[in-house]
Design a protein around this motif. Structure first.
Motif, PDB file in Angstrom:
ATOM      1  N   TYR A  30      47.219  41.748  41.275  1.00  0.00           N
ATOM      2  CA  TYR A  30      47.614  40.367  41.595  1.00  0.00           C
ATOM      3  C   TYR A  30      46.538  39.662  42.420  1.00  0.00           C
ATOM      4  O   TYR A  30      46.195  38.510  42.154  1.00  0.00           O
ATOM      5  CB  TYR A  30      48.952  40.371  42.338  1.00  0.00           C
ATOM      6  N   ILE A  31      46.005  40.358  43.417  1.00  0.00           N
ATOM      7  CA  ILE A  31      45.002  39.754  44.306  1.00  0.00           C
ATOM      8  C   ILE A  31      43.614  39.774  43.669  1.00  0.00           C
ATOM      9  O   ILE A  31      42.819  38.850  43.851  1.00  0.00           O
ATOM     10  CB  ILE A  31      44.962  40.490  45.671  1.00  0.00           C
ATOM     11  N   GLY A  32      43.309  40.844  42.934  1.00  0.00           N
ATOM     12  CA  GLY A  32      41.977  40.972  42.362  1.00  0.00           C
ATOM     13  C   GLY A  32      41.004  41.631  43.312  1.00  0.00           C
ATOM     14  O   GLY A  32      39.813  41.317  43.333  1.00  0.00           O
ATOM     15  N   GLY A  37      42.326  37.176  49.760  1.00  0.00           N
ATOM     16  CA  GLY A  37      42.370  38.632  49.729  1.00  0.00           C
ATOM     17  C   GLY A  37      41.288  39.197  48.833  1.00  0.00           C
ATOM     18  O   GLY A  37      40.955  40.384  48.931  1.00  0.00           O
ATOM     19  N   SER A  38      40.745  38.319  47.977  1.00  0.00           N
ATOM     20  CA  SER A  38      39.669  38.748  47.067  1.00  0.00           C
ATOM     21  C   SER A  38      38.341  38.109  47.455  1.00  0.00           C
ATOM     22  O   SER A  38      37.374  38.186  46.707  1.00  0.00           O
ATOM     23  CB  SER A  38      40.014  38.344  45.629  1.00  0.00           C
ATOM     24  N   LEU A  39      38.304  37.492  48.634  1.00  0.00           N
ATOM     25  CA  LEU A  39      37.133  36.690  49.018  1.00  0.00           C
ATOM     26  C   LEU A  39      36.221  37.457  49.971  1.00  0.00           C
ATOM     27  O   LEU A  39      35.806  38.562  49.663  1.00  0.00           O
ATOM     28  CB  LEU A  39      37.625  35.359  49.612  1.00  0.00           C
ATOM     29  N   GLY A  40      35.922  36.882  51.151  1.00  0.00           N
ATOM     30  CA  GLY A  40      34.898  37.473  52.001  1.00  0.00           C
ATOM     31  C   GLY A  40      35.381  38.235  53.219  1.00  0.00           C
ATOM     32  O   GLY A  40      34.573  38.637  54.061  1.00  0.00           O
ATOM     33  N   ALA A  41      36.701  38.455  53.343  1.00  0.00           N
ATOM     34  CA  ALA A  41      37.209  39.189  54.505  1.00  0.00           C
ATOM     35  C   ALA A  41      36.978  40.684  54.341  1.00  0.00           C
ATOM     36  O   ALA A  41      36.895  41.201  53.229  1.00  0.00           O
ATOM     37  CB  ALA A  41      38.696  38.915  54.700  1.00  0.00           C
TER      38      ALA A  41
END
Length: 379
Positions: free
Chosen positions: A43-45, A171-175
């Motif tokens: 779901y998040i990728g 959630g799929s980005l830069g964290a």
């Protein structure tokens, strides 16, 4: 008989019953926990999902996986729920509070970087970034600042599952790690609880999975039983998710997008019906907002306004009481009430109205009419 409209209620149907039955009747070969983790990952990728008993447990596990130590410092918005500084303090580490943006109540980006510079040392390890009401802050700038100053970013998305930022799933980005829950409300009597860490970092994921269940290294059978011989590699936790809670979480996860759509519909109705009401300010709509909270501002006497709504059967909430006003943090760190002026200013006016997928249009009309009635008589 008068109405009693809760600030939050779970939205349920046969999907939850069927998922729970499949566990109780032992119809599933695959662990529901693994199925839930796979569902979140898809779901998040993102690369890894580590399910936990609660979102607070997920945060604690995330801090353990990054090896937070005594005296370390973690930045966070002063407008966050109490589980953030509480978890940091359990490591005997120090939460550093940052004031908010007046418009959307997320962390103030300029003050965020100022706080990093003011606390610059090896002890400054990370920042926990809260998404108020399901709205993302300026993540591009946050990631850029974090990279510049070499600190980790943990996103507190307990109430932001499914939120988007510039067309991509949060959630799929830069964290470095993101914390989610399928239950967006900190209810004491929740039907079920779940948390999950989402990360693309292999090392954090490996360590979190180890520490989640006592740091035991062994094989488990299909029923979750320990192998005959086991060992322990570290000091761990008991933070794993039960099969029943995982089954419930799977059912809720499947409906996440429909929940978001319904909440956005409700938000538009609130905006339309309350936009010109005296004493009420509606926060400006932002793209990607998933409205796990609907926050309005009351021009004055907010607490009495909330009491008047309660008398009519409409529950409200404060998201959130600024952390520096809570007794433990106020006393421990000797904070002045005025230490975070933006958070204080907003806190004196904010009020969250009920918003959840099972809220009927009839109840929504009743809530709006009550708000209008109270506002008409307001002084």
């Amino acid at each position: 008989m008068g109405r009693n409209i809760a600030i939050y209620k779970a939205t349920l149907d046969d999907e939850e019953i069927n998922q729970l039955k499949s566990v109780l009747e032992a119809k599933n070969d695959l662990s529901k926990v693994i199925e839930f983790e796979n569902g979140i990952t898809e779901y998040i990728g993102a690369k890894h999902s580590i399910a936990t008993a609660t979102s607070t447990a997920a945060l604690h596990l995330a801090l353990s996986s990054m090896k937070l130590k005594r005296g370390d410092k973690i930045l966070m918005s002063v407008n966050s729920f109490v589980n953030l500084p509480e978890t940091v303090r359990h490591f005997d580490a120090e939460p550093i509070f940052v004031d908010i943006n007046l418009e959307n109540m997320n962390i103030d980006i300029e003050k965020f970087e100022e706080a990093i510079i003011a606390n610059k040392s090896k002890k400054l390890r990370a920042a926990i970034i809260t998404f108020i009401g399901g709205l993302a802050p300026d993540l591009d700038k946050i990631y850029e600042i974090a990279k510049k100053h070499n600190i980790l970013i943990i996103e507190d998305c307990r109430a932001a599952l499914g939120s988007m930022y510039k067309g991509k799933k949060v959630g799929s980005l830069g964290a470095d790690m993101t914390i989610f829950s399928t239950n967006p409300s900190p209810s004491k009597y929740a039907i079920s609880r779940s948390g999950v860490i989402v990360t693309n970092n292999d090392e954090f994921a490996k360590r979190a999975k180890l520490l989640r269940t006592h740091a035991i290294t062994t094989a488990y059978d299909n029923y979750g039983n320990l192998d005959y011989v086991y060992d322990v590699d570290d000091i761990g936790h008991k933070f794993d998710l039960s099969e029943l809670d995982a089954a419930y979480a799977i059912a809720q996860l499947k409906k996440t997008d429909s929940f978001i759509k319904r909440r956005q519909e409700i938000a538009k109705i609130y905006e339309e019906k309350l936009k010109d009401v005296k004493h009420i300010t509606i926060l400006p709509y932002k793209e990607g907002h998933i409205y796990t909270q609907f926050i309005i501002k009351i021009s004055r006497n907010r607490d009495a306004f909330a009491r008047a709504l309660k008398e009519k059967g409409v529950s409200t909430a404060l998201n959130y009481i600024p952390l520096h006003l809570l007794s433990y943090y106020k006393n421990k760190y000797s904070y002045k009430i005025t230490a975070f002026p933006n958070a204080l200013h907003n806190y004196q006016q904010i009020l969250s109205l009920p918003i959840y997928a099972s809220l009927s249009n009839e109840d929504l009309d009743y809530i709006c009419n009550c708000v209008i009635e109270v506002a008409k008589e307001w002084i």
